[in-house]
Design a protein around this motif. Structure first.
Motif, PDB file in Angstrom:
ATOM      1  N   THR A  34       0.833  -1.202   0.000  1.00 24.52           N
ATOM      2  CA  THR A  34       0.000   0.000   0.000  1.00 24.52           C
ATOM      3  C   THR A  34       0.868   1.253   0.000  1.00 24.52           C
ATOM      4  N   ARG A  35       1.913   1.249   0.827  1.00 26.88           N
ATOM      5  CA  ARG A  35       2.804   2.410   0.923  1.00 26.88           C
ATOM      6  C   ARG A  35       3.547   2.648  -0.403  1.00 26.88           C
ATOM      7  N   VAL A  36       4.083   1.589  -0.994  1.00 26.43           N
ATOM      8  CA  VAL A  36       4.818   1.724  -2.258  1.00 26.43           C
ATOM      9  C   VAL A  36       3.876   2.166  -3.374  1.00 26.43           C
ATOM     10  N   SER A  37       2.654   1.652  -3.399  1.00 25.06           N
ATOM     11  CA  SER A  37       1.675   2.077  -4.411  1.00 25.06           C
ATOM     12  C   SER A  37       1.363   3.557  -4.271  1.00 25.06           C
ATOM     13  N   LYS A  38       1.201   4.028  -3.027  1.00 23.01           N
ATOM     14  CA  LYS A  38       0.939   5.446  -2.783  1.00 23.01           C
ATOM     15  C   LYS A  38       2.127   6.294  -3.230  1.00 23.01           C
ATOM     16  N   LEU A  39       3.342   5.861  -2.915  1.00 19.58           N
ATOM     17  CA  LEU A  39       4.533   6.600  -3.328  1.00 19.58           C
ATOM     18  C   LEU A  39       4.669   6.649  -4.851  1.00 19.58           C
ATOM     19  N   ASN A  40       4.343   5.551  -5.522  1.00 18.15           N
ATOM     20  CA  ASN A  40       4.388   5.541  -6.992  1.00 18.15           C
ATOM     21  C   ASN A  40       3.394   6.532  -7.586  1.00 18.15           C
ATOM     22  N   LEU A  41       2.196   6.609  -7.010  1.00 17.49           N
ATOM     23  CA  LEU A  41       1.189   7.547  -7.495  1.00 17.49           C
ATOM     24  C   LEU A  41       1.631   8.990  -7.260  1.00 17.49           C
ATOM     25  N   ILE A  42       2.198   9.255  -6.088  1.00 15.11           N
ATOM     26  CA  ILE A  42       2.700  10.601  -5.796  1.00 15.11           C
ATOM     27  C   ILE A  42       3.800  10.974  -6.789  1.00 15.11           C
ATOM     28  N   ARG A  43       4.727  10.070  -7.020  1.00 12.59           N
ATOM     29  CA  ARG A  43       5.822  10.340  -7.967  1.00 12.59           C
ATOM     30  C   ARG A  43       5.291  10.618  -9.369  1.00 12.59           C
ATOM     31  N   LYS A  44       4.257   9.900  -9.759  1.00 10.70           N
ATOM     32  CA  LYS A  44       3.655  10.098 -11.082  1.00 10.70           C
ATOM     33  C   LYS A  44       3.007  11.482 -11.191  1.00 10.70           C
ATOM     34  N   ASN A  45       2.405  11.966 -10.099  1.00 12.86           N
ATOM     35  CA  ASN A  45       1.652  13.218 -10.126  1.00 12.86           C
ATOM     36  C   ASN A  45       2.486  14.464  -9.843  1.00 12.86           C
ATOM     37  N   TYR A  46       3.715  14.298  -9.345  1.00  9.93           N
ATOM     38  CA  TYR A  46       4.562  15.431  -9.008  1.00  9.93           C
ATOM     39  C   TYR A  46       5.908  15.287  -9.723  1.00  9.93           C
ATOM     40  N   PRO A  47       6.070  15.970 -10.858  1.00  9.96           N
ATOM     41  CA  PRO A  47       7.285  15.822 -11.662  1.00  9.96           C
ATOM     42  C   PRO A  47       8.574  16.156 -10.907  1.00  9.96           C
ATOM     43  N   SER A  48       8.493  17.024  -9.909  1.00  9.17           N
ATOM     44  CA  SER A  48       9.715  17.381  -9.183  1.00  9.17           C
ATOM     45  C   SER A  48      10.354  16.177  -8.503  1.00  9.17           C
ATOM     46  N   LEU A  49       9.586  15.133  -8.260  1.00  6.50           N
ATOM     47  CA  LEU A  49      10.129  13.946  -7.601  1.00  6.50           C
ATOM     48  C   LEU A  49      10.907  13.042  -8.549  1.00  6.50           C
ATOM     49  N   SER A  50      10.699  13.214  -9.847  1.00  3.82           N
ATOM     50  CA  SER A  50      11.409  12.344 -10.791  1.00  3.82           C
ATOM     51  C   SER A  50      12.393  13.095 -11.688  1.00  3.82           C
ATOM     52  N   VAL A  51      12.186  14.380 -11.866  1.00  9.72           N
ATOM     53  CA  VAL A  51      13.105  15.183 -12.688  1.00  9.72           C
ATOM     54  C   VAL A  51      13.395  16.488 -11.947  1.00  9.72           C
ATOM     55  N   GLY A  52      14.267  17.270 -12.475  1.00  9.33           N
ATOM     56  CA  GLY A  52      14.553  18.566 -11.866  1.00  9.33           C
ATOM     57  C   GLY A  52      15.752  18.534 -10.958  1.00  9.33           C
ATOM     58  N   ASP A  53      15.855  19.562 -10.140  1.00  5.83           N
ATOM     59  CA  ASP A  53      17.018  19.756  -9.283  1.00  5.83           C
ATOM     60  C   ASP A  53      16.850  19.065  -7.928  1.00  5.83           C
ATOM     61  N   PHE A  54      17.969  18.606  -7.388  1.00  5.77           N
ATOM     62  CA  PHE A  54      18.014  17.949  -6.084  1.00  5.77           C
ATOM     63  C   PHE A  54      18.948  18.732  -5.182  1.00  5.77           C
ATOM     64  N   MET A  55      18.484  19.061  -3.976  1.00  3.64           N
ATOM     65  CA  MET A  55      19.306  19.790  -3.019  1.00  3.64           C
ATOM     66  C   MET A  55      19.240  19.092  -1.662  1.00  3.64           C
ATOM     67  N   VAL A  56      20.382  18.936  -1.037  1.00  3.87           N
ATOM     68  CA  VAL A  56      20.437  18.442   0.335  1.00  3.87           C
ATOM     69  C   VAL A  56      20.346  19.665   1.242  1.00  3.87           C
ATOM     70  N   LEU A  57      19.277  19.746   2.042  1.00  2.00           N
ATOM     71  CA  LEU A  57      19.126  20.884   2.951  1.00  2.00           C
ATOM     72  C   LEU A  57      19.775  20.609   4.302  1.00  2.00           C
ATOM     73  N   ARG A  58      19.633  19.383   4.791  1.00  2.00           N
ATOM     74  CA  ARG A  58      20.284  18.959   6.035  1.00  2.00           C
ATOM     75  C   ARG A  58      20.432  17.451   6.002  1.00  2.00           C
ATOM     76  N   GLU A  59      21.530  16.980   6.547  1.00  2.00           N
ATOM     77  CA  GLU A  59      21.732  15.539   6.661  1.00  2.00           C
ATOM     78  C   GLU A  59      22.560  15.248   7.890  1.00  2.00           C
ATOM     79  N   GLY A  60      22.225  14.155   8.506  1.00  2.00           N
ATOM     80  CA  GLY A  60      23.010  13.642   9.615  1.00  2.00           C
ATOM     81  C   GLY A  60      23.120  12.138   9.420  1.00  2.00           C
TER      82      GLY A  60
END
Length: 134
Positions: A34-60
């Motif tokens: 269910t979680r992976v299906s939801k994530l796939n649908l979100i990725r399909k509907n929001y192009p920023s998740l599959s293309v575009g720029d990637f920035m690391v804002l904070r990481e630990g």
């Protein structure tokens, strides 16, 4: 055949277990599906998740805050890989006044349009769309 969704096999002949289908999945496997299906649908509907720029804002070592942007669409991706809640403050490169969770539609209003201040439950992740200042 279950490698695509993380079904574990063994060595030798046990490495080719039969694929489990809907009615054969355990409760935990159903939740994962269910979680992976939801994530796939979100990725399909929001192009920023599959293309575009990637920035690391904070990481630990046990958390991350990433920003994906594509034209005027900005998504914030957070991970807390700890067994405790944490508060994360991340400077935003684009002023925003609200975050909307793409997983559950909950909204977070930002007091400061340049900083996302969030509390992450233990072992959790979320994806937010930034509602930008105009």
């Amino acid at each position: 055949y279950g490698e695509e969704f993380g079904q574990i096999g063994g060595a030798g002949p046990d490495s080719k277990r039969d694929m489990k289908f809907q009615k054969e999945l355990s409760k935990l496997e159903q939740r994962l599906q269910t979680r992976v299906s939801k994530l796939n649908l979100i990725r399909k509907n929001y192009p920023s998740l599959s293309v575009g720029d990637f920035m690391v804002l904070r990481e630990g070592e046990r958390y991350a805050v990433w920003l994906k942007s594509y034209f005027n669409e900005r998504t914030l991706i957070l991970f807390n890989l700890q067994n405790k809640s944490i508060e994360i403050n991340a400077a935003l490169p684009f002023p925003a006044h609200k975050l909307i969770s793409l997983l559950d539609k909950k909204e977070i209003r930002l007091d400061n349009s340049n900083i996302a201040n969030l509390v992450m439950p233990p072992n959790s992740s979320n994806i937010y769309i930034l509602e930008m200042d105009e």
